[in-house]
Motif scaffolding. Sequence first.
Motif, short mmCIF file in Angstrom:
data_model
loop_
_atom_site.label_atom_id
_atom_site.label_comp_id
_atom_site.label_asym_id
_atom_site.label_seq_id
_atom_site.Cartn_x
_atom_site.Cartn_y
_atom_site.Cartn_z
N UNK A 47 -33.95 32.66 -62.16
CA UNK A 47 -32.56 32.20 -62.12
C UNK A 47 -32.36 31.05 -61.15
N UNK A 48 -33.18 30.99 -60.12
CA UNK A 48 -33.13 29.83 -59.22
C UNK A 48 -33.51 28.58 -60.01
N UNK A 49 -34.60 28.69 -60.77
CA UNK A 49 -35.04 27.54 -61.57
C UNK A 49 -33.98 27.13 -62.59
N UNK A 50 -33.40 28.14 -63.21
CA UNK A 50 -32.40 27.86 -64.23
C UNK A 50 -31.20 27.13 -63.62
N UNK A 51 -30.76 27.59 -62.44
CA UNK A 51 -29.62 26.94 -61.79
C UNK A 51 -29.95 25.49 -61.43
N UNK A 52 -31.16 25.26 -60.94
CA UNK A 52 -31.55 23.89 -60.59
C UNK A 52 -31.64 23.00 -61.83
N UNK A 53 -32.15 23.57 -62.93
CA UNK A 53 -32.25 22.79 -64.17
C UNK A 53 -30.85 22.46 -64.69
#
Lengths: 157, 146
Positions: A47-53
């Motif tokens: 979810x961290x990656x998703x938020x950054x993307x």
Amino acid sequence: MIGRSRRTVLRAGTLLALGGATATLTGCDPLGRGGQPAAAPDPLAPLVDEALALAAAHTDAAAAHPPLADRLTPIAEAHRAHAAELAGLIGAATPTPSASASPSPAGDPAAALVTLRTREQAGRQSATAACAGAPADRAALLASIVAARATHVEVLR
Amino acid sequence: MTAPAGPTEALGAALTAEYAAIWAYGRIGVRLTGADRRAAREAEAAHRRRRDALVVQLSTGAGTVPADHAGYALPYPVTDRPGALRLAVEVEERTAAFWRAAVAATTGPDRDRALAALVEYAVRATRWRRAAGITPSTVAFPGRPS
């Protein structure tokens, strides 16, 4: 997830590696009686990656379509704030704002908005799924992220 | 706002927030016209539906159901459209905060319902901000106490 780029995946690996290093250090027993096994990847890491993307997608679209910047910039900032809070819960380093981590935005502003809306809807679903099974101390943050993404869809109409 | 201890306390707190929201929309609606007024009626109806569902749910449990009051204190007098829209934003955000706390305090279908309420009120707060011309019309963490 739609449109995850190689760079995003690489950053995910860095975060996980940081988490793993911390676990190894704290699990190390100075008397050598055997450490704990390395911690499993945190379920919130994706979810961290998703938020950054998502943040990068909005930033890129705002750069490509300046008239949309007033609408998209606050949304990009919200996604970065989400990433920082999620990383804090995981115990990972606060992620740095991403450069271009998305496919190039559509040339037509209306099409760019449609793409962003679709990604926000997908992000809302993944955060909803994470919230459903999360412990109490994580559920409130995940719930706010779900709600934020729903408001983003509203603004992108 | 402190986090309630358990599911019953959290849902009871959400019920008191719904009472106050319904009361506030009575003051908001009379200052609005046209599409704004219709949106206020829809919002009020949504808060009434949740109030009714909570009363039923909490009545079947062992605890007491919090009672409604004859009136609630408004943060400021509502005398015109801008004030009404601003209060509508505040009502939705405040009610959303109680449902956010309920998300943390519950599991399973109760959590699903609490999340649905938080999402619905957050979206409505955004719509009211847009109607009022408030920018940005979104907040990063809907329902999180500031």
